[in-house]
Design a protein around this motif. Sequence first.
Motif, PDB file in Angstrom:
ATOM      1  N   ILE A 147       0.689  -1.056  -0.116  1.00  0.00           N
ATOM      2  CA  ILE A 147       0.418   0.117   0.094  1.00  0.00           C
ATOM      3  C   ILE A 147       0.889   1.184  -0.327  1.00  0.00           C
ATOM      4  O   ILE A 147       0.195   2.314   0.430  1.00  0.00           O
ATOM      5  CB  ILE A 147      -0.972   0.415   1.161  1.00  0.00           C
ATOM      6  CG1 ILE A 147       0.099  -0.061   2.615  1.00  0.00           C
ATOM      7  CG2 ILE A 147      -2.252  -1.155   0.827  1.00  0.00           C
ATOM      8  CD1 ILE A 147      -1.486   0.235   4.207  1.00  0.00           C
ATOM      9  N   PRO A 150       2.861   4.535   4.773  1.00  0.00           N
ATOM     10  CA  PRO A 150       1.872   4.604   5.628  1.00  0.00           C
ATOM     11  C   PRO A 150       1.825   5.830   6.126  1.00  0.00           C
ATOM     12  O   PRO A 150       2.297   6.396   5.966  1.00  0.00           O
ATOM     13  CB  PRO A 150       1.751   3.750   6.760  1.00  0.00           C
ATOM     14  CG  PRO A 150       2.892   2.638   5.810  1.00  0.00           C
ATOM     15  CD  PRO A 150       3.771   3.591   4.717  1.00  0.00           C
ATOM     16  N   MET A 151       0.542   6.250   5.677  1.00  0.00           N
ATOM     17  CA  MET A 151       0.075   8.035   5.521  1.00  0.00           C
ATOM     18  C   MET A 151      -1.053   7.928   7.318  1.00  0.00           C
ATOM     19  O   MET A 151      -0.518   9.102   8.190  1.00  0.00           O
ATOM     20  CB  MET A 151      -0.833   8.415   4.464  1.00  0.00           C
ATOM     21  CG  MET A 151       0.152   8.158   3.732  1.00  0.00           C
ATOM     22  SD  MET A 151      -0.262   9.717   2.031  1.00  0.00           S
ATOM     23  CE  MET A 151      -2.036   8.439   2.108  1.00  0.00           C
ATOM     24  N   MET A 152      -1.585   7.192   6.893  1.00  0.00           N
ATOM     25  CA  MET A 152      -2.653   7.355   7.742  1.00  0.00           C
ATOM     26  C   MET A 152      -3.032   5.512   8.917  1.00  0.00           C
ATOM     27  O   MET A 152      -3.650   5.207   7.577  1.00  0.00           O
ATOM     28  CB  MET A 152      -3.919   8.380   7.954  1.00  0.00           C
ATOM     29  CG  MET A 152      -4.740   8.098   9.096  1.00  0.00           C
ATOM     30  SD  MET A 152      -6.624   8.830   8.221  1.00  0.00           S
ATOM     31  CE  MET A 152      -5.713  10.589   8.172  1.00  0.00           C
ATOM     32  N   GLU A 251      -7.480  -0.167  10.284  1.00  0.00           N
ATOM     33  CA  GLU A 251      -7.467  -0.360   8.963  1.00  0.00           C
ATOM     34  C   GLU A 251      -6.275   1.442   8.624  1.00  0.00           C
ATOM     35  O   GLU A 251      -6.123   2.781   9.589  1.00  0.00           O
ATOM     36  CB  GLU A 251      -8.550   1.515   8.650  1.00  0.00           C
ATOM     37  CG  GLU A 251      -9.142   1.446   7.238  1.00  0.00           C
ATOM     38  CD  GLU A 251     -10.886   2.338   7.474  1.00  0.00           C
ATOM     39  OE1 GLU A 251     -11.435   0.961   8.010  1.00  0.00           O
ATOM     40  OE2 GLU A 251     -10.875   3.009   7.077  1.00  0.00           O
ATOM     41  N   VAL A 253      -3.577   3.450   5.305  1.00  0.00           N
ATOM     42  CA  VAL A 253      -4.024   4.291   4.507  1.00  0.00           C
ATOM     43  C   VAL A 253      -2.735   4.597   4.017  1.00  0.00           C
ATOM     44  O   VAL A 253      -2.262   5.700   5.137  1.00  0.00           O
ATOM     45  CB  VAL A 253      -4.848   5.108   4.201  1.00  0.00           C
ATOM     46  CG1 VAL A 253      -4.614   5.475   2.533  1.00  0.00           C
ATOM     47  CG2 VAL A 253      -6.493   5.169   4.353  1.00  0.00           C
ATOM     48  N   GLY A 254      -2.090   3.528   2.961  1.00  0.00           N
ATOM     49  CA  GLY A 254      -1.197   4.357   2.759  1.00  0.00           C
ATOM     50  C   GLY A 254      -0.824   5.588   1.192  1.00  0.00           C
ATOM     51  O   GLY A 254      -1.736   5.546   0.592  1.00  0.00           O
ATOM     52  N   GLU A 255       0.455   5.839   0.860  1.00  0.00           N
ATOM     53  CA  GLU A 255       0.169   6.400  -0.442  1.00  0.00           C
ATOM     54  C   GLU A 255      -0.143   5.386  -1.440  1.00  0.00           C
ATOM     55  O   GLU A 255      -1.235   6.513  -2.437  1.00  0.00           O
ATOM     56  CB  GLU A 255       1.784   6.799  -1.164  1.00  0.00           C
ATOM     57  CG  GLU A 255       2.216   8.264  -0.267  1.00  0.00           C
ATOM     58  CD  GLU A 255       3.334   8.620  -0.478  1.00  0.00           C
ATOM     59  OE1 GLU A 255       4.030   9.489   0.736  1.00  0.00           O
ATOM     60  OE2 GLU A 255       4.207   8.611  -1.530  1.00  0.00           O
ATOM     61  N   GLY A 257      -2.988   3.107  -1.402  1.00  0.00           N
ATOM     62  CA  GLY A 257      -3.719   2.545  -1.218  1.00  0.00           C
ATOM     63  C   GLY A 257      -4.552   1.821   0.097  1.00  0.00           C
ATOM     64  O   GLY A 257      -3.737   2.507   0.909  1.00  0.00           O
ATOM     65  N   ILE A 258      -5.682   1.626   0.161  1.00  0.00           N
ATOM     66  CA  ILE A 258      -5.879   1.397   1.616  1.00  0.00           C
ATOM     67  C   ILE A 258      -5.891  -0.908   2.566  1.00  0.00           C
ATOM     68  O   ILE A 258      -6.092  -1.247   1.636  1.00  0.00           O
ATOM     69  CB  ILE A 258      -7.437   1.620   1.963  1.00  0.00           C
ATOM     70  CG1 ILE A 258      -8.311   1.734   3.379  1.00  0.00           C
ATOM     71  CG2 ILE A 258      -8.640   0.655   1.152  1.00  0.00           C
ATOM     72  CD1 ILE A 258      -9.055   2.563   2.987  1.00  0.00           C
ATOM     73  N   MET A 259      -5.784  -0.559   3.308  1.00  0.00           N
ATOM     74  CA  MET A 259      -5.988  -1.996   4.234  1.00  0.00           C
ATOM     75  C   MET A 259      -6.762  -1.805   5.256  1.00  0.00           C
ATOM     76  O   MET A 259      -6.440  -1.243   6.326  1.00  0.00           O
ATOM     77  CB  MET A 259      -4.565  -2.603   3.566  1.00  0.00           C
ATOM     78  CG  MET A 259      -4.390  -4.105   4.405  1.00  0.00           C
ATOM     79  SD  MET A 259      -2.923  -4.762   4.787  1.00  0.00           S
ATOM     80  CE  MET A 259      -2.415  -4.434   3.828  1.00  0.00           C
TER      81      MET A 259
END
Lengths: 348, 348, 348, 348
Positions: A147, A150-152, A251, A253-255, A257-259
């Motif tokens: 993903i 990771p951003m959030m 949950e 969210v990376g640069e 996509g989401i997982m």
Amino acid sequence: MEQTVRVCLVGAGRVAKVHANSLVNYIPCARLAALVEVVPQVRSETGEAFGIAEDARFDSLETALDRAQFEAVVITTPTFTHKELAVRAAEAGKHIFLEKPMALNLQECDQIIAATHDANVLLQLGFMRRFDPEFTVAASRIAAGEIGRPMMVKSLTHGPGLPPPWARALETSNGMLAEVNSHDWDCVRWLMGSDYQRVYTEVANFKGPANQVDTPNFYDNVLVDIRFENGGLGSISGICPCGYGYDARVEIVGELGIMQIGEMQGQAVVVCTNREQGLVTPIYRTWPERFAWGYIQEMQHFVECVRLGKRPKVGGEEGRWAVAGVLAATRSFLESRPVYLHEVLSLK
Amino acid sequence: MEQTVRVCLVGAGRVAKVHANSLVNYIPCARLAALVEVVPQVRSETGEAFGIAEDARFDSLETALDRAQFEAVVITTPTFTHKELAVRAAEAGKHIFLEKPMALNLQECDQIIAATHDANVLLQLGFMRRFDPEFTVAASRIAAGEIGRPMMVKSLTHGPGLPPPWARALETSNGMLAEVNSHDWDCVRWLMGSDYQRVYTEVANFKGPANQVDTPNFYDNVLVDIRFENGGLGSISGICPCGYGYDARVEIVGELGIMQIGEMQGQAVVVCTNREQGLVTPIYRTWPERFAWGYIQEMQHFVECVRLGKRPKVGGEEGRWAVAGVLAATRSFLESRPVYLHEVLSLK
Amino acid sequence: MEQTVRVCLVGAGRVAKVHANSLVNYIPCARLAALVEVVPQVRSETGEAFGIAEDARFDSLETALDRAQFEAVVITTPTFTHKELAVRAAEAGKHIFLEKPMALNLQECDQIIAATHDANVLLQLGFMRRFDPEFTVAASRIAAGEIGRPMMVKSLTHGPGLPPPWARALETSNGMLAEVNSHDWDCVRWLMGSDYQRVYTEVANFKGPANQVDTPNFYDNVLVDIRFENGGLGSISGICPCGYGYDARVEIVGELGIMQIGEMQGQAVVVCTNREQGLVTPIYRTWPERFAWGYIQEMQHFVECVRLGKRPKVGGEEGRWAVAGVLAATRSFLESRPVYLHEVLSLK
Amino acid sequence: MEQTVRVCLVGAGRVAKVHANSLVNYIPCARLAALVEVVPQVRSETGEAFGIAEDARFDSLETALDRAQFEAVVITTPTFTHKELAVRAAEAGKHIFLEKPMALNLQECDQIIAATHDANVLLQLGFMRRFDPEFTVAASRIAAGEIGRPMMVKSLTHGPGLPPPWARALETSNGMLAEVNSHDWDCVRWLMGSDYQRVYTEVANFKGPANQVDTPNFYDNVLVDIRFENGGLGSISGICPCGYGYDARVEIVGELGIMQIGEMQGQAVVVCTNREQGLVTPIYRTWPERFAWGYIQEMQHFVECVRLGKRPKVGGEEGRWAVAGVLAATRSFLESRPVYLHEVLSLK
């Protein structure tokens, strides 16, 4: 490599029974050799349930060390006793599986780490999510870049029932942020791949009055905003008692996509017998149910580490960081301001 | 009750086309009577697409008011133009459908509210989630007490693409918290049934550099912690551009249980052609796709309100509160501290 | 291209109201111009509900043809009346939207097809699944080869309530296989891309006795095994009344993988307020709810075809094949043996 | 009650390894005491993998009986060897865990049942779905009346890879209906609570030619229609190789509602990194993965039954019925007609 690992359970409450079940029913190369518990009724109950001979049940770790033979301890007593018990076990040369939260403060964490280091014994922390197949696979996939950076990350743990008094008082446990959310503190750091930099916390007390809870600073809802050292953002939420089940999800969210990791559905059995109500499917009701497999796997890992002299995948460093997060987040809501981790880390 | 409502579109961009589609293809008792757009190419493109005669296309609201006959306007221009256009339309006696965010600040909101009040025209805000079947049903069920008194609400909006320059600058739009998260501000207040008391915000800028964004204070990730007047907690998260789709979900926990509203799955078509990859199912790619039904319903509601002289379900008050939340949360991250709503509300 | 299509509803029951709603509330270029219904109360009820003037309500198609102006009819009367009404409408030069099942037998189907051909009017069958976004997308993806050559398709329709007497008697309707499963017959052929070669049917009657149903050969459960001309296999299941909701799903496996189309979940609103019960989410309760969008789209398609003189996507040929499947499958359970389609097709 | 159960594995292939893993790694009171396997390489491979001493590995059951000490056998060899091995083990007084399908025909089943009866040894069939938490809970809930009297049950098993030659020939295995669908035969009877009365089968051969399969009567797709003694209907579908994963699901409708058991999703980890592709989530890839827990539980049950002298939950009777279903369904497709069970049962 063929030897059996003899284990002494220190503490005989709920999570102790979960570990006893793993040791007795699922781990051929372990043996439940002794039990320490101060409350006589709990001691005999758990002793009976898992076939521990009466002369292998003790009211103190000291007596157990004197009279029984074992290589390892599994400590599940209340937080405020962890430091003393873990340090004593280490001094006696026992390998240690220590339940979360590691201890009440960073000084205690450091003492435990030092004692296990000096005695050259293993220390594994009870972060079973690190052994859950979903969390494990997810962590690998994130680390492999699936993903992106990771951003959030958001992690929640909502538990069904009211914790016992010691587990809701800041003095004896650091409250829900430690007792319920220790796993989230560990997971967000693990999955984000970065340490917390600062935290901001809001708490609420909705059900305390109806439950006659008069603990000072009691809260049953908490939301933490986190900024990580790598610039990422995080959120931890805790609700206990939430009533509706045991809920543990992440949950991230990376640069790229989401997982989503975990779900509420406890079993793939879906029923509808009333079209006005709709589809009904089981929810995870309790943490032993949600992490049934993880609990077995973490104890198998510990036993294997003891047998092979391997370092456990999750130990004192991880336990200490979770405690640091809890302390900063607690100060945040007490002082209504964002708190930097260095404020807490420099205090010790 | 049989009359047709003639509508003038003010602004001809993406959301304008969504509304034009509703008016032209799904609302028998409305007629798209005029179009105002300053950019010639956009004007002619949208005009052609929806069969608006050339002599009904104008480059200013003023000209349209002069030359065309209509009862209502649908304003979808950039935020910084809302106040002037809405006030002018009100003065001309036109009913107003105004896209979110309502305006740049509370003074502008108050001017719009006053103008519509003075002119006795209707004002509906473009909060289409209020017309989405899932959000609508969920709100009714919460209001009916199904999950008990709400304790914690989390709302997220993650959008796929980079917004245009004016929509990321604080001066012209208040940035992502307003452009993307206005709906969350409205929803958490609606579903929690309480006003925000204070907010704390963390932001991050992950993709700006790679996208050559040099807007001051630009952020593409935001997490807001909210405390409500009723003691409840809330969280809003925004990510834009997130790349992976359009994601709008709410999770709310009350004293009696949890409710999840919305999901990522865009269609119940599940495919597996590669067992190493797994099951694949569509995600909502864009907001017109996710809220296709809500966009039609909100416009039908507006047209019906105009025909019957009913007050719209969502208007200036809701728009103003969303702006207040945005302003407080923006100040929070600029000043790294929790900000009380009264700090913002007393400023106006 | 600007003209309005005037429609006469022939039949004013449940599905007629669904179509009336589409025509009146969602299709600007159509007008509900007349209503034919033999039962006075149903006629006035539906007439009032959709604002059809009293002098546009008739008790026979003949009278309507005499006195009202319209370009098209929407026939929703019981199956045994379809042939006569459709042929008459065609002779009068009206375009025809005909509800499923097309007719009682293949001779009637052929007469309808011939009449529309001779009169050069359009004929669209009421297979709304062909206009459902999920079925439509799925069909395209299958046709594009995404799951490879289809090997096995399963389609089910389970409906909540007991059909009226005429709709469960073989003589007047061909029973549930026709009334409920016509859509499945059309879908499996469409998605498999092949005609049925032979069918085998098992039926059961579980709820008839409790519902005082004494219709000969009544069944409320049916399972059909199908072999297609291309060698593929198929299954159709029907249950009515099933009580639990309206359930319409397809599962299809090709040489490269599996595709599932549709789901039971009626709305993405998930609630848990009781951990012993678990998660609760709405189910589709009725067919107008499940195919809300498909019903609007199929009528928009019909109106557009009439306006533009286009051939509808689904017509007499598809309706006739569904009838052929029903006839073969019915004979199968009556004679307890597999029945080849050519046995039925050669009979006509 | 404290004694350890010594087990001899007869057969060392894929499912043997699954059972060996349960016995060695998850069942403290069992010991893997011996291994019988005719193929030297497979024997030494599996022997090494599970730490079975070389002198405890044998090339025939006879030798193992001679030279090793054990209380139980786990037979996992090809179907055509089951009768001889099981009868011999019984005669030697060993308790028997026998993989499905039980045997090639009903005479063999009867001989096995008689031998275990005469020798007073236990017989458990390898129907691990009876020990899967989801199937187990579902069966209890159905038996408790939650969905009312069952009317229709559908069970499917689709497996990823091409079976070995002996497992696709009718002579040595009865083909896919036995090798893959034995579990379905057992489950539909168990969940419906009734015996099959008659069956009708359609088969197809899609991938055989490309896989150079020239086995007579080979099929890789099968659909069976079942009528039960209680009037209920059933369907079994098999596809092997299906390629896309291991898929085992049941859907059952009773007079009061529907129940779905199992799902394709293999893990609650959902990812989206491409909005055109959509959400991706793991599918169960193999049967050991899907029934990981069930395989451990069935072997724990067997070991416990041996230790306590309890009768296993699933034995010869269940194995025999599954074989009867397979035989009737096979005759059905060979003769293109419905076949009554009494035709098969009276033959033995």
